[in-house]
Design an enzyme around this catalytic site. Structure first.
Site, PDB file in Angstrom:
ATOM      1  N   CYS A   1      25.988 -27.487 -79.059  1.00 28.11           N
ATOM      2  CA  CYS A   1      27.236 -26.813 -78.532  1.00 28.11           C
ATOM      3  C   CYS A   1      28.246 -27.695 -78.072  1.00 28.11           C
ATOM      4  CB  CYS A   1      26.829 -25.509 -77.501  1.00 28.11           C
ATOM      5  SG  CYS A   1      26.095 -26.425 -76.236  1.00 28.11           S
TER       6      CYS A   1
ATOM      7  N   LYS B   1      18.676 -17.812 -79.347  1.00 32.16           N
ATOM      8  CA  LYS B   1      18.714 -18.129 -80.966  1.00 32.16           C
ATOM      9  C   LYS B   1      16.949 -17.866 -81.379  1.00 32.16           C
ATOM     10  CE  LYS B   1      21.930 -21.684 -80.901  1.00 32.16           C
ATOM     11  NZ  LYS B   1      22.131 -21.969 -79.359  1.00 32.16           N
TER      12      LYS B   1
ATOM     13  N   ASP C   1       7.295 -31.349 -74.212  1.00 29.66           N
ATOM     14  CA  ASP C   1       8.199 -32.068 -74.910  1.00 29.66           C
ATOM     15  C   ASP C   1       8.371 -32.128 -76.366  1.00 29.66           C
ATOM     16  OD1 ASP C   1      10.073 -34.492 -75.351  1.00 29.66           O
ATOM     17  OD2 ASP C   1       9.396 -35.492 -73.805  1.00 29.66           O
TER      18      ASP C   1
ATOM     19  N   PRO D   1      17.124 -20.992 -73.616  1.00 28.32           N
ATOM     20  CA  PRO D   1      16.586 -19.922 -72.677  1.00 28.32           C
ATOM     21  C   PRO D   1      16.184 -18.720 -73.458  1.00 28.32           C
ATOM     22  CG  PRO D   1      19.115 -19.662 -72.815  1.00 28.32           C
ATOM     23  CD  PRO D   1      18.728 -20.867 -73.441  1.00 28.32           C
ATOM     24  N   GLY D   2      16.396 -18.906 -75.168  1.00 31.24           N
ATOM     25  CA  GLY D   2      15.459 -18.064 -75.911  1.00 31.24           C
ATOM     26  C   GLY D   2      16.391 -17.106 -76.926  1.00 31.24           C
TER      27      GLY D   2
ATOM     28  N   CYS E   1      13.642 -26.814 -79.456  1.00 31.57           N
ATOM     29  CA  CYS E   1      14.141 -26.593 -77.830  1.00 31.57           C
ATOM     30  C   CYS E   1      14.570 -25.178 -77.757  1.00 31.57           C
ATOM     31  CB  CYS E   1      15.239 -27.638 -77.516  1.00 31.57           C
ATOM     32  SG  CYS E   1      14.679 -29.423 -77.964  1.00 31.57           S
TER      33      CYS E   1
END
Length: 499
Positions: free
Chosen positions: A431, A314, A359, A311-312, A308
């Site tokens: 988180c 990690k 997905d 937004p990029g 997942c």
């Protein structure tokens, strides 16, 4: 000189929206359109061409007001003798902004009251200017401590803490339970207080890309050339900055080995950030990615999966680590808009990365037999560990969301296990410290897949990766806390598949 020239008037300067108007517009968008303040505010600041000083004012006014809505609503009710449900929404937002200036910023009383009344007039609430003026003058007549005593009178337990520290009661209870799970219940007040303080910017220096010059210049103050005071604060008063702007022990030194703290000004203007070699990223997120990439030595040819990825942030750190070790990374994301953000974050990594849309629950069901040596599942969650950075999150989530998200997390974990290669490592990250999303998921995962998975001593791994003591107790999982080390409350659990 011609008569026309004699009567010609100098051109008037057209001012854009003020800092207060920008804050109001963003708060209304958050309330009405479910906008995200951290995404919308920078755009509105740029559009209004605010000076550095006014941009800082608008930022604190916006985020600080949203964080403290619960507390400020209690104060407005006490000062106005009206339920906030009976106050028109735009008028209420104007007053919330005024209360924050009066009780949490060094804005002089006359400036806070008069400018907020003018804001009410400007946004079309002229009918309520007298009401706004009267309420704010009552608010200004008492200190924050006096208001605290008034709005918490008769309350006890989590209800008292929820009002005092501006958290929903169910969130206070969830945080209490999470701390109690590691015998740290007495830290609850410190945690709630940390949630209410604006987080400082933290950067990640991408391994193999960041230069010595990047590191040296990252903490140099970078400001636009102009620093004009806002017109309605141009009386020589002290700049209206938050009274809580202090550096605590938790914030003093980086805890991530690639982390940078002490950034001032607009981070987008830091040369290394502009070049993409430094990224704005919470150090808790950095430690979560590095716990996976550095849990064991990387072998050339390894395949990694970020299940997942949006937004990029990690994914970018993992890509840098993969490139250094000769591994490759697949970054998967479901939401098309976030796919674009992932592609942007990973631009420049070339053949090291591949971004795919879909997905994450589909992995392992297509019969392809593709397996991965390291899998990161940074799962969708309630976000209760990032309340400092996402001020509206505490007011949007409800207890019923936890069950729905927990079911999705479990399905994504099953997908991750299906494509985890023998001997491979899985990192489950949220988180959120909510037990149903953290320890509860770990227990359920081992109940389903204990025959092929073994838990890794995650606390030891995080300690070995960290630049200083991350203050996590011994155990198979690691829970980070903002009041201890100045990061988001990230949860990290590592698993290894039997060879």
């Amino acid at each position: 000189m011609s008569p026309h020239q004699q009567h010609q008037q100098p051109a008037r300067t057209v001012r854009g929206p003020s800092a207060r108007r920008v804050a109001f517009d963003v708060i209304r968008a958050v309330q009405v359109d479910d906008a995200y303040a951290n995404l919308l505010l920078p755009t509105r600041i740029r559009r209004a061409a605010l000076s550095a000083r006014d941009a800082g004012f608008a930022t604190e006014l916006t985020y600080g007001t949203i964080r403290m809505i619960g507390r400020y609503d209690a104060i407005v009710e006490a000062a106005s003798a009206r339920r906030v449900a009976n106050i028109e929404a735009d008028v209420l937002d104007v007053m919330r902004l005024g209360v924050h200036q009066l009780l949490a910023m060094r804005t002089p009383v006359h400036a806070a009251v008069s400018a907020t009344v003018e804001l009410a007039r400007e946004v079309g609430a002229r009918r309520a200017t007298g009401f706004v003026n009267a309420v704010l003058r009552k608010v200004a007549a008492k200190t924050p401590d006096e208001w605290d005593a008034e709005i918490t009178r008769g309350l006890s337990g989590d209800a008292l803490l929820a009002t005092r520290w501006s958290h929903p009661t169910w969130v206070v209870s969830a945080l209490r339970d999470a701390l109690a799970a590691e015998r740290s219940r007495d830290e609850l007040v410190a945690l709630l207080a940390a949630d209410d303080v604006a987080p400082r910017v933290q950067l990640a220096a991408l391994p193999g890309l960041a230069t010595e010059d990047d590191l040296a210049t990252a903490t140099t103050a970078v400001e636009p050339a102009t620093d004009e005071p806002e017109a309605d604060d141009a009386d020589g008063a002290e700049p209206p900055v938050p009274v809580s702007e202090v550096v605590t022990d938790a914030d003093a030194l980086p805890v991530s080995p690639v982390g940078i703290r002490g950034v001032t000004g607009d981070p987008a203007r830091v040369p290394g950030v502009a070049a993409g070699r430094l990224r704005v990223q919470d150090e808790g997120s950095q430690l979560a990615a590095l716990a996976l990439s550095r849990a064991s030595a990387v072998r050339a040819g390894e395949r990694w999966l970020d299940l997942c990825a949006g937004p990029g942030g990690k994914a970018a750190l993992l890509a840098a680590e993969a490139a250094q070790g000769g591994a490759t990374l697949v970054a998967n994301e479901l939401v098309p808009a976030r796919v674009g953000l992932v592609k942007q974050a990973l631009a420049g990594f070339g053949d090291t990365v591949a971004v795919v849309e879909g997905d994450g629950r589909r992995y392992g069901l297509d019969g392809s037999g593709v397996m991965f040596d390291r899998v990161l599942l940074d799962a969708p969650c309630t976000g209760l560990g990032a309340l400092r950075r996402r001020p509206e999150a505490r007011w949007r989530k409800v207890p019923e969301d936890v069950q729905e998200l927990a079911a999705l997390q479990a399905e994504l974990l099953d997908a991750a296990v299906r494509v985890l290669a023998p001997g491979g490592t899985l990192a489950y990250v949220t988180c959120s410290p909510h037990l149903a999303e953290t320890r509860g998921q770990v227990d359920a995962l081992m109940a389903r897949h204990g025959g092929v998975l073994e838990q890794v001593d995650t606390a030891s791994v995080v300690r070995s990766v960290a630049a200083r003591d991350p203050q996590v107790p011994d155990g198979m999982t690691a829970q980070l806390w903002p009041h201890r080390i100045g990061t988001d409350a990230m949860f990290i659990a590592l698993f290894r598949r039997a060879s």
